[in-house]
Scaffold this motif. Structure first.
Motif, PDB file in Angstrom:
ATOM      1  N   VAL A   1     -20.982  -9.799  38.405  1.00 48.90           N
ATOM      2  CA  VAL A   1     -22.019  -9.375  37.462  1.00 48.90           C
ATOM      3  C   VAL A   1     -21.466  -9.375  36.042  1.00 48.90           C
ATOM      4  CG1 VAL A   1     -23.445  -7.421  36.724  1.00 48.90           C
ATOM      5  CG2 VAL A   1     -23.316  -8.031  39.151  1.00 48.90           C
TER       6      VAL A   1
ATOM      7  N   PRO B   1     -28.569  -4.578  37.831  1.00 44.83           N
ATOM      8  CA  PRO B   1     -27.389  -5.110  38.524  1.00 44.83           C
ATOM      9  C   PRO B   1     -26.389  -4.036  38.915  1.00 44.83           C
ATOM     10  CG  PRO B   1     -27.186  -5.456  36.165  1.00 44.83           C
ATOM     11  CD  PRO B   1     -28.554  -4.849  36.390  1.00 44.83           C
TER      12      PRO B   1
ATOM     13  N   ASP C   1     -36.345  -8.420  36.056  1.00 46.76           N
ATOM     14  CA  ASP C   1     -35.428  -8.787  37.135  1.00 46.76           C
ATOM     15  C   ASP C   1     -34.140  -9.242  36.469  1.00 46.76           C
ATOM     16  OD1 ASP C   1     -33.959  -9.917  39.177  1.00 46.76           O
ATOM     17  OD2 ASP C   1     -35.650 -10.954  40.097  1.00 46.76           O
TER      18      ASP C   1
ATOM     19  N   CYS D   1     -31.165  -9.598  37.603  1.00 45.83           N
ATOM     20  CA  CYS D   1     -30.386 -10.589  38.342  1.00 45.83           C
ATOM     21  C   CYS D   1     -30.898 -12.000  38.067  1.00 45.83           C
ATOM     22  CB  CYS D   1     -30.422 -10.287  39.843  1.00 45.83           C
ATOM     23  SG  CYS D   1     -29.115  -9.144  40.374  1.00 45.83           S
TER      24      CYS D   1
ATOM     25  N   LYS E   1     -27.204  -8.603  44.327  1.00 44.82           N
ATOM     26  CA  LYS E   1     -26.353  -7.877  43.388  1.00 44.82           C
ATOM     27  C   LYS E   1     -27.173  -6.941  42.496  1.00 44.82           C
ATOM     28  CE  LYS E   1     -22.787 -11.448  43.363  1.00 44.82           C
ATOM     29  NZ  LYS E   1     -21.804 -10.634  44.121  1.00 44.82           N
ATOM     30  N   CYS E   2     -28.462  -6.804  42.795  1.00 44.25           N
ATOM     31  CA  CYS E   2     -29.337  -5.922  42.029  1.00 44.25           C
ATOM     32  C   CYS E   2     -29.990  -4.891  42.939  1.00 44.25           C
ATOM     33  CB  CYS E   2     -30.426  -6.726  41.307  1.00 44.25           C
ATOM     34  SG  CYS E   2     -29.917  -7.391  39.698  1.00 44.25           S
TER      35      CYS E   2
ATOM     36  N   CYS F   1     -23.524  -2.938  30.454  1.00 45.86           N
ATOM     37  CA  CYS F   1     -24.269  -3.037  31.713  1.00 45.86           C
ATOM     38  C   CYS F   1     -24.628  -1.648  32.230  1.00 45.86           C
ATOM     39  CB  CYS F   1     -23.428  -3.785  32.744  1.00 45.86           C
ATOM     40  SG  CYS F   1     -24.215  -3.987  34.360  1.00 45.86           S
TER      41      CYS F   1
ATOM     42  N   ILE G   1     -27.969 -14.712  38.828  1.00 44.71           N
ATOM     43  CA  ILE G   1     -27.139 -14.338  39.966  1.00 44.71           C
ATOM     44  C   ILE G   1     -28.053 -13.932  41.119  1.00 44.71           C
ATOM     45  CG2 ILE G   1     -25.122 -13.656  38.631  1.00 44.71           C
ATOM     46  CD1 ILE G   1     -26.026 -10.788  38.738  1.00 44.71           C
ATOM     47  N   THR G   2     -27.501 -13.881  42.313  1.00 41.60           N
ATOM     48  CA  THR G   2     -28.307 -13.617  43.504  1.00 41.60           C
ATOM     49  C   THR G   2     -28.841 -12.191  43.505  1.00 41.60           C
ATOM     50  OG1 THR G   2     -26.316 -13.024  44.740  1.00 41.60           O
ATOM     51  CG2 THR G   2     -27.054 -15.307  44.874  1.00 41.60           C
ATOM     52  N   GLY G   3     -30.013 -12.034  44.090  1.00 35.87           N
ATOM     53  CA  GLY G   3     -30.706 -10.753  44.078  1.00 35.87           C
ATOM     54  C   GLY G   3     -29.995  -9.647  44.809  1.00 35.87           C
TER      55      GLY G   3
ATOM     56  N   SER H   1     -28.692   0.011  31.959  1.00 34.90           N
ATOM     57  CA  SER H   1     -29.074  -0.536  33.256  1.00 34.90           C
ATOM     58  C   SER H   1     -30.468  -0.138  33.720  1.00 34.90           C
ATOM     59  CB  SER H   1     -28.058  -0.104  34.323  1.00 34.90           C
ATOM     60  OG  SER H   1     -28.008   1.301  34.419  1.00 34.90           O
TER      61      SER H   1
END
Length: 685
Positions: free
Chosen positions: A467, A460, A434, A436, A445-446, A417, A441-443, A421
């Motif tokens: 994550v 992320p 994107d 995330c 966290k990005c 990760c 997973i919810t945005g 990244s």
């Protein structure tokens, strides 16, 4: 009489790829470097097409990337867009023109496709995850048998073990039998989810998640923990292989041991591997009363004034230290004069305290030699640790990132990760931009990362355990963005990656112990170490597996052409003989080196040729950079009939059934090699 024109007709190979072969053709055109190529049937496209159509619905659509376009079961050049997509337009296979691309869904598909191809006179390119940077897994004029669907984690066979391994006191904690179409990421996630962290289970993988395990293994196999587990070739215990006549055999230490040996780093080309059984090695025992921990660090950054001292200490560590101590560290490094950079990065099999003690003992963690401009960010189990609470001896400066985890899987997923990244995740995966959304997973966290040129990517927060859990889930899914090679050209087509791809396939070089002067010369050119291969890999003999190089602890990354030539010149001067250079098959150089057989396989190449002559005598699975079958000289052949080769081991009931149903296309033989991928990283880490 076969001449070079006949070779071109058999395989439809571009002339530039035949450079290693062309200079070897003798007067009667039958032998190359002492290797004689028997005749194959004349190619018959109508027969190929009718044979495949009789057995399969060629228009059936099959998955490749979750949420992405599907790929047609069988395509031919006249199929336009479907054929273009099946070739792999997102990889370096996109410029190849195979006669057909066949997507196998199971082993029976592979058997049928092999029979159709060989009976119609076609050579075969087994293909896994399309990471072969020279495009040799999708050869021009061949029938590509694509095995990416041969990966179902629910069908894996996991067996526990407690056997001794390569180093004193090491244990084999288990084995995993998997399909040949799986990736590094799938195997990492499967091990992570099926072993308790206290077991310390290590499955050796490379640094690129979407690389396929078959090519990784048959090409050698290097990664962060291979100094402890051994090369990927060492970790291969058994293979199931479909031969040129459509029969399947199993090769292990008991049955067909020669073929297993050839599959252990011999570059493939013996058949189509449909499954592999590989080792899971237990990490070192923790101190008494403690739990196993795993430490990962990025850019342990040294002062340039300390360069020579660090290079000397590093060489002593790699070549002179007790392997049980040095093998706990694995990773890479950058020694780049052009960037004023001297740095190490990688994993340590142990806690931060164990890491500090190990590196300090060997002169690699001296605060006075480390970059004071970098404040060390320390994390334990996803919690930030303040400098006031650092373990004794750990400098508060010099690291870009330093983190400790309770499990090996978490440490490597965090590294994947963190290390991919932004830019690298584009070329190594099928991200939409994107990450995330890709990870579901919810945005929040990005974070939006500006790439320039009007492009950005949502990356992320890798220090978030949610994550890492989402990454483990994505890694286990063979169809996720994480398990498919990039870039996604529909998203990144205007980002300017084309030139990068043109210059990213010039290969790497293995470096044995050299003097300090030579190391400094290499650093001036730009020494980017993808993997250190000290420890366990260097305890085995050069003929223990087909992969030969057991004295080289440093592996360069993918070099640009000018740097590659400069490296070769410096090392040739050190050796006093340019033919002694050591290559890594998975970081392949372009064709043209007349010494390529030794360069990749050392003194093992004659044995590989002998095994090839038994199990693929007509070279149905060969490409220009795979060992050709060795056949007796022409004068000897004329004196005796070609024998029918039988296996040296007892056939199983299933093998006998396979043979009885196979088409009659040649000698009855019993071994082969690879649903292959021969991975090459597009970007050196």
């Amino acid at each position: 009489m076969h001449r070079l024109a006949t070779l071109l007709a058999i395989g439809s190979l571009p002339g530039f790829l035949l450079l290693p072969l062309a200079e070897a053709v003798v007067d009667d055109g039958t032998c190359l470097h002492g290797t004689c190529l028997p005749a194959m049937p004349v190619r018959d496209f109508a027969l190929l097409e009718s044979c495949l159509s009789a057995a399969f619905d060629r228009t059936k659509l099959l998955p490749r990337v979750q949420g992405g376009r599907q790929v047609q079961k069988i395509t031919y050049p006249q199929d336009g867009e479907a054929y273009f997509h099946a070739r792999g337009e997102e990889s370096e296979s996109s410029y190849r023109l195979p006669a057909a691309v066949f997507i196998a869904e199971n082993e029976e598909d592979v058997k049928s496709a092999v029979k159709c191809a060989t009976s119609a006179g076609y050579k075969i390119s087994p293909r896994g995850r399309r990471h072969q940077s020279q495009g040799l897994s999708s050869m021009d004029g061949y029938v590509v048998i694509d095995c990416h669907l041969l990966c179902d984690p629910d069908s894996f066979v996991l067996e526990r073990s407690n056997e001794d391994w390569l180093l004193p006191g090491q244990k084999l904690v288990g084995t995993i039998k998997s399909g040949s179409g799986c990736t590094n990421a799938v195997m990492l996630a499967y091990t992570h989810k099926n072993f308790d962290p206290t077991e310390g289970a290590l499955y050796a993988i490379g640094t690129c998640p979407s690389v396929g395990i078959t090519g990784y293994t048959t090409g050698g196999g290097a990664g962060d923990v291979t100094p402890y587990t051994g090369w990927g070739a060492d970790d291969l215990l058994e293979v199931d292989i479909v031969l040129y006549n459509g029969t399947k055999v199993t090769a292990n230490k008991i049955e067909h041991p020669d073929l297993l040996w050839a599959a252990q780093g011999g570059g493939g080309g013996f058949g189509v591997i449909t499954s592999l059984t590989t080792a899971v090695v237990q990490s070192p025992e923790p101190p008494e009363g403690a739990n196993r921990k795993f430490t990962y660090f990025y850019n342990l950054n040294y002062l340039m004034s300390s360069r020579e001292a660090i290079l000397q200490a590093l060489q002593d560590y790699l070549y002179e230290a007790d392997p049980l101590e040095s093998s706990r560290f694995g990773g890479g490094g950058n020694f780049l004069d052009s960037q004023n950079l001297t740095a190490l990065q990688g994993v340590f099999l142990g806690s931060i305290e164990e890491f500090v003690a190990n590196f300090q003992k060997h002169g690699l963690l001296n605060a006075s030699q480390m970059n004071t401009d970098l404040a060390t960010p320390l994390m334990r189990n996803y919690e930030e640790i303040l400098p006031s609470d650092f373990p004794p001896g750990l400098p508060a400066h010099g690291f870009s990132k330093l983190a400790e985890f309770n499990s090996y899987g978490e440490a490597i997923l965090w590294a994947l990760c963190t290390g991919v990244s932004n830019h690298e995740i584009i070329v190594k995966t099928q991200t939409t931009g994107d990450v995330c959304a890709d990870l579901n997973i919810t945005g929040d966290k990005c974070t939006d990362f500006d790439l320039g040129e009007g492009f950005s990517i949502l990356v992320p927060n890798c220090d978030d355990p949610d994550v890492i859990k989402a990454m483990a889930d994505a890694a286990l899914n063979p169809f996720s963005f994480f398990n498919n090679v990039g870039p996604n050209w529909e998203v990144w087509g205007g980002y300017g990656l084309e030139e990068e791809f043109k210059t990213s396939s010039s290969g790497g070089i293995l470096i044995p112990k050299v003097d300090l002067k030579t190391l400094n010369e290499l650093a001036k050119i730009g020494l980017k170490v993808n993997h250190f291969q000290h420890g366990a890999p260097m305890t085995r003999s050069s003929d223990a597996t087909a992969f030969p190089w057991r004295d080289a602890a440093i592996m360069t990354g993918v070099l640009k052409p000018q740097a590659r030539d400069q490296f070769a010149s410096v090392l040739a001067e050190f050796y006093g003989d340019e033919t002694k250079l050591q290559g890594y098959y998975n970081y392949m150089n372009p064709a043209g080196n007349p010494n390529w057989r030794y360069y990749y396989f050392g003194d093992n190449h004659p044995r590989l040729a002998s095994i090839k002559s038994v199990y693929d005598p007509l070279n149905y699975f060969g490409n220009p950079l795979q060992i050709e079958p060795a056949v007796e000289p022409t004068s000897t052949k004329q004196e005796k009939e070609e024998p029918v080769v039988e296996p040296t081991t007892t056939s199983t009931k299933q093998e006998k059934e396979d043979k009885s149903s196979s088409v009659d296309i040649g000698p009855s033989i019993a071994l082969a090699s690879v649903c292959m991928l021969m991975p090459v990283l597009y970007i050196a880490q």
